[in-house]
Design a protein around this motif. Structure first.
Motif, mmCIF file in Angstrom:
data_model
loop_
_atom_site.group_PDB
_atom_site.id
_atom_site.type_symbol
_atom_site.label_atom_id
_atom_site.label_comp_id
_atom_site.label_asym_id
_atom_site.label_seq_id
_atom_site.Cartn_x
_atom_site.Cartn_y
_atom_site.Cartn_z
ATOM 1 N N ARG A 123 0.833 -1.201 0.000
ATOM 2 C CA ARG A 123 0.000 0.000 0.000
ATOM 3 C C ARG A 123 0.867 1.251 0.000
ATOM 4 O O ARG A 123 0.560 2.242 -0.688
ATOM 5 C CB ARG A 123 -0.950 -0.025 1.202
ATOM 6 N N VAL A 145 -5.677 -2.789 -3.850
ATOM 7 C CA VAL A 145 -4.346 -3.324 -3.555
ATOM 8 C C VAL A 145 -4.446 -4.611 -2.754
ATOM 9 O O VAL A 145 -3.816 -5.623 -3.072
ATOM 10 C CB VAL A 145 -3.497 -2.286 -2.796
ATOM 11 N N ALA A 203 2.337 1.514 -3.477
ATOM 12 C CA ALA A 203 1.351 2.076 -4.398
ATOM 13 C C ALA A 203 1.182 3.573 -4.187
ATOM 14 O O ALA A 203 1.054 4.335 -5.156
ATOM 15 C CB ALA A 203 0.013 1.365 -4.221
ATOM 16 N N TRP A 244 0.177 5.442 3.174
ATOM 17 C CA TRP A 244 -0.968 5.040 2.360
ATOM 18 C C TRP A 244 -2.289 5.447 2.992
ATOM 19 O O TRP A 244 -3.286 5.694 2.288
ATOM 20 C CB TRP A 244 -0.956 3.526 2.110
ATOM 21 N N GLU A 291 -9.076 2.323 -3.346
ATOM 22 C CA GLU A 291 -7.727 1.984 -3.819
ATOM 23 C C GLU A 291 -7.048 1.018 -2.866
ATOM 24 O O GLU A 291 -6.358 0.080 -3.302
ATOM 25 C CB GLU A 291 -6.900 3.263 -3.974
ATOM 26 N N PRO A 334 -2.811 2.277 -8.352
ATOM 27 C CA PRO A 334 -2.504 1.337 -7.262
ATOM 28 C C PRO A 334 -2.767 -0.120 -7.610
ATOM 29 O O PRO A 334 -2.014 -1.007 -7.179
ATOM 30 C CB PRO A 334 -3.409 1.817 -6.127
ATOM 31 N N LEU A 361 -4.095 7.105 -0.175
ATOM 32 C CA LEU A 361 -4.961 6.223 -0.955
ATOM 33 C C LEU A 361 -6.373 6.266 -0.389
ATOM 34 O O LEU A 361 -6.564 6.253 0.834
ATOM 35 C CB LEU A 361 -4.455 4.779 -0.923
#
Length: 346
Positions: A156, A275, A159, A263, A271, A172, A267
Motif C-alpha cells: 500500500r 491493492v 502504491a 498510504w 484503492e 494502485p 490512498l
C-alpha cells in the motif's frame, strides 16, 4: 582504464561476490543503494536496468561466443548507459568488455559493473535494479558467491509512492499486480537458494531501526558495518541524485520512518481495497495486516486504463516542470525502443 583480465567479470568465486537488491521499485531501493555504496568495499552505481531493457531481445543477438555478436550487444548496452538518466562517472571500455565478458547478456552486464568497481577501487560491486529478481539464476550461474537482498515494503505504501513517481505504474491496482508477482518470485528464490544467498529486509525495519538492520545486513554479507553507512545522505552521490528528480528527493535526507503508513492519507478506501484484493495473501505471508471494512475492489478494465492514463499525464507534467532529467528520461525511453527495434531486425 588499466584493468587486469583476472579482475574481470569471469571471476565467480570467493568472498567478494556482487550484491544485488531485488524486489519492487518504490520500496526504498535508492536508500539501500546509497547505504551500501557508502561502504569502503562496495560500489553500487545507479542502475541503467540493462537486463530489464535488453532481456526481451537477448536472443536476437545470436550466439554470444561469436565476437561480432557480442560486440553488437556491448554496443547497445553502451548506448543504453550513455542515455542513462543518472549517468555513471566512469567510462566503460567497450573493447575490453567485448574481450572479457562472459558470452551471455548478463556476462556483458557484469563486465560493465566490474569495470565500474575497478574504477571506484572497491572489492565488490552491487546492483540496485530490483528487476533482477527475474534473473537470480543467471547471476548465480556466473557468480555462485553473489548475494541478494530482497527488499520488502508494504504494497500500500509502494502504491502510494508509485502514483506520484515517474517510474512504473501509477494506478494502485497495477502496482499491486507487479508487487505481488515480484514478491512471489523473490520468495521462490529464497526457498530455492536459502537464506545464505537471499536476505529478506523489510523497509520498515530499515528506516525504523537502521543501525540494527544495517548491522545485521553487513554481518550476512560478511562485511563490517562502517560509520559512513549511517550518513549516506551526506555523500556527493546522494546529493546529486536528489537534485535530478522529485521522485528521488529523499535520497539526500537522513533515514526517517515518516513514509511508513503514508498510504492511509494518500490512498482512498477503494484503492486500498484494490491493492489488498491482489496482494492480500502475500501481504499476510510477509507480515502486513490488511485493513478491514473497505468497499468492493473491482476495477473495470476501461476505467483502469483511463485512470492510469490520467495519473500518468499528471506525473509527467509535474516532472517536466520540476525534474532536471525529464528530457533525458524520455530520450532514454526512446533509446530503448530504438535498440529493441534494431535488434529484432537483425
Amino acid at each position: 582504464m588499466n584493468a587486469r583480465p583476472e579482475d574481470g567479470a569471469r571471476r565467480s568465486e570467493g568472498p567478494d561476490g556482487p550484491v544485488l537488491i531485488i524486489g519492487t521499485e518504490r520500496s526504498g531501493s535508492n536508500l539501500l543503494r546509497l547505504v551500501l555504496n557508502s561502504h569502503s568495499r562496495i560500489a553500487v552505481p545507479h542502475p541503467p536496468h540493462f537486463m530489464r531493457y535488453l532481456a526481451p531481445v537477448a536472443d536476437a543477438y545470436g550466439d554470444l561466443t561469436v565476437e561480432d555478436n557480442r560486440r553488437r550487444l556491448v554496443r547497445d548496452a553502451g548506448l543504453l548507459l550513455e542515455r542513462h538518466i543518472s549517468p555513471w562517472p566512469h567510462r566503460i571500455d567497450r573493447d575490453l568488455a567485448v574481450a572479457r565478458a562472459a558470452p551471455s547478456l548478463f556476462g556483458v552486464v557484469a563486465e560493465f559493473y566490474e569495470q565500474y568497481r575497478q574504477a571506484e577501487g572497491k572489492a565488490r560491486w552491487g546492483c540496485k535494479s530490483t528487476f533482477m529478481v527475474d534473473h537470480v539464476a543467471d547471476v548465480l550461474a556466473q557468480y555462485p558467491a553473489a548475494r541478494f537482498i530482497w527488499l520488502v515494503r508494504d504494497p500500500r505504501d509502494v502504491a502510494a509512492s508509485a502514483r506520484r513517481a515517474v517510474f512504473g505504474h501509477c494506478h494502485p491496482y497495477l502496482t499491486a499486480v507487479l508487487w505481488t508477482r515480484q514478491q512471489r518470485t523473490a520468495s521462490a528464490a529464497l526457498a530455492r537458494y536459502g537464506p545464505e544467498v537471499v536476505h529478506r529486509l523489510r523497509y520498515e525495519d530499515l528506516v525504523q531501526e537502521p543501525v540494527a538492520a544495517i548491522t545485521r545486513m553487513c554481518g550476512w554479507l560478511g562485511e563490517s558495518p562502517e560509520p559512513a553507512m549511517f550518513a549516506h545522505d551526506r555523500t556527493p552521490q546522494a546529493q546529486a541524485l536528489a537534485s535530478l528528480s522529485e521522485s528521488w528527493r529523499n535520497a539526500a535526507r537522513p533515514v526517517t520512518a515518516a513514509s511508513v503508513g503514508t498510504w492511509r492519507g494518500r490512498l482512498g478506501p477503494p484503492e486500498v481495497a484494490q491493492v489488498q484484493a491482489v496482494a492480500g495473501p502475500m501481504m499476510a505471508k510477509l507480515g502486513y495486516t490488511a485493513a478491514t471494512g473497505l468497499p468492493a475492489a473491482a476495477v473495470p478494465p476501461a476505467l483502469l486504463r483511463l485512470r492510469e492514463g490520467t495519473l500518468r499525464a499528471g506525473v509527467e507534467y509535474r516532472s517536466l516542470r520540476r525534474d532536471r532529467n525529464t528530457l533525458r528520461r524520455w530520450w532514454r525511453d526512446a533509446t530503448v525502443h530504438y535498440i529493441r527495434a534494431r535488434a529484432r531486425r537483425l
